[in-house]
Design an enzyme around this catalytic site. Structure first.
Site, PDB file in Angstrom:
ATOM      1  CB  ALA A  82     -26.137  -4.226  19.967  1.00  0.00           C
ATOM      2  CB  SER A 131     -20.794  -1.057  16.609  1.00  0.00           C
ATOM      3  OG  SER A 131     -19.777  -1.978  16.936  1.00  0.00           O
ATOM      4  CD  GLU A 132     -20.742  -8.138  16.476  1.00  0.00           C
ATOM      5  OE1 GLU A 132     -20.311  -9.078  17.147  1.00  0.00           O
ATOM      6  OE2 GLU A 132     -20.937  -8.209  15.250  1.00  0.00           O
ATOM      7  CG  ASN A 133     -18.989  -2.752  20.209  1.00  0.00           C
ATOM      8  OD1 ASN A 133     -19.415  -2.483  19.098  1.00  0.00           O
ATOM      9  ND2 ASN A 133     -18.079  -2.023  20.803  1.00  0.00           N
ATOM     10  N   GLY A 134     -22.617  -2.316  20.783  1.00  0.00           N
ATOM     11  CA  GLY A 134     -23.506  -1.388  21.458  1.00  0.00           C
ATOM     12  C   GLY A 134     -23.364   0.069  21.118  1.00  0.00           C
TER      13      GLY A 134
END
Length: 221
Positions: A87, A45-48
């Site tokens: 990320a 997930s791009e938020n980490g």
């Protein structure tokens, strides 16, 4: 079954054992709930977050652990939590085998528009987010979207009318009605919903497409 769940279930069949796959904002986040049995995939997930599972139960969810859409997710053994800088280092560095993205429009040239809805003259919403990085960094791009908009107009276009997220980068298009692969010569219809004919799909699709010799029924498992 609702259309968006149908799309997510079909999209999950594109996951391959051992892949590192980003799930983008919106419809793609629910793909985590339908990973096929026997397939071990590392979801990002791009938020980490790296290596997570589906939606937790009310009794087990933690509001501090969420996907790109802010929805709760399940951490599994080996999960890692980190900042968005890390990320995006993974994404921009070409470490994602694939990304699953929602879309406002896609077209027969493999273009995708998924970030800009016009809200006023020269003003758009909601904004690019991480999509530009994802389409540039992932080796495979799966576009997930409803086949038509609320006015019944095709979202599978000859040419996208909205500002592009990426040009010529989509590999697979999945709607609730059909599945297309994007080939050098254009779109190829590979699956269509039960009870539909090729003519039915043509009637709701603006884009030109050819039909695979082995075109089959839309798969959910």
């Amino acid at each position: 079954m609702k259309d968006k769940e149908r799309i997510a279930r079909r999209a999950a069949l594109e996951l391959k054992d051992g892949e590192y796959v980003n799930l983008g904002f919106g419809m793609p986040t629910s793909v985590a709930n339908f990973v096929p049995k026997g397939v071990e995939v590392i979801l990002q997930s791009e938020n980490g977050c790296l290596l997570f599972g589906g939606t937790p139960t009310v009794d087990t969810y933690d509001s501090d652990i969420a996907n790109a859409g802010g929805q709760p997710i399940t951490l599994v053994k080996g999960s890692a939590i980190f900042d968005s800088t890390t990320a995006f280092t993974m994404i921009r560095g070409g470490h994602m085998d694939g990304t699953f993205l929602g879309a406002l429009e896609v077209d027969q040239e493999g273009n995708i528009a998924n970030w800009a809805l016009p809200v006023a003259p020269e003003r758009y919403s909601p904004g690019p987010g991480g999509a530009m990085d994802l389409v540039a960094g992932a080796r495979k791009v799966v576009a997930m979207l409803l086949h038509t908009n609320k006015q019944g107009e095709s979202k599978i276009k000859k040419h996208c009318t909205l500002p592009l997220t990426g040009a010529g980068i989509v590999d697979i298009i999945i709607t609730e009605q059909a599945v297309f692969t994007v080939q050098p010569k254009g779109l190829v219809l590979t699956e269509m919903a039960a009870g539909k004919t090729v003519e039915d799909i043509r009637n709701i699709t603006e884009a030109d497409f050819t039909v695979a010799e082995n075109v089959g029924e839309y798969r959910l498992a």
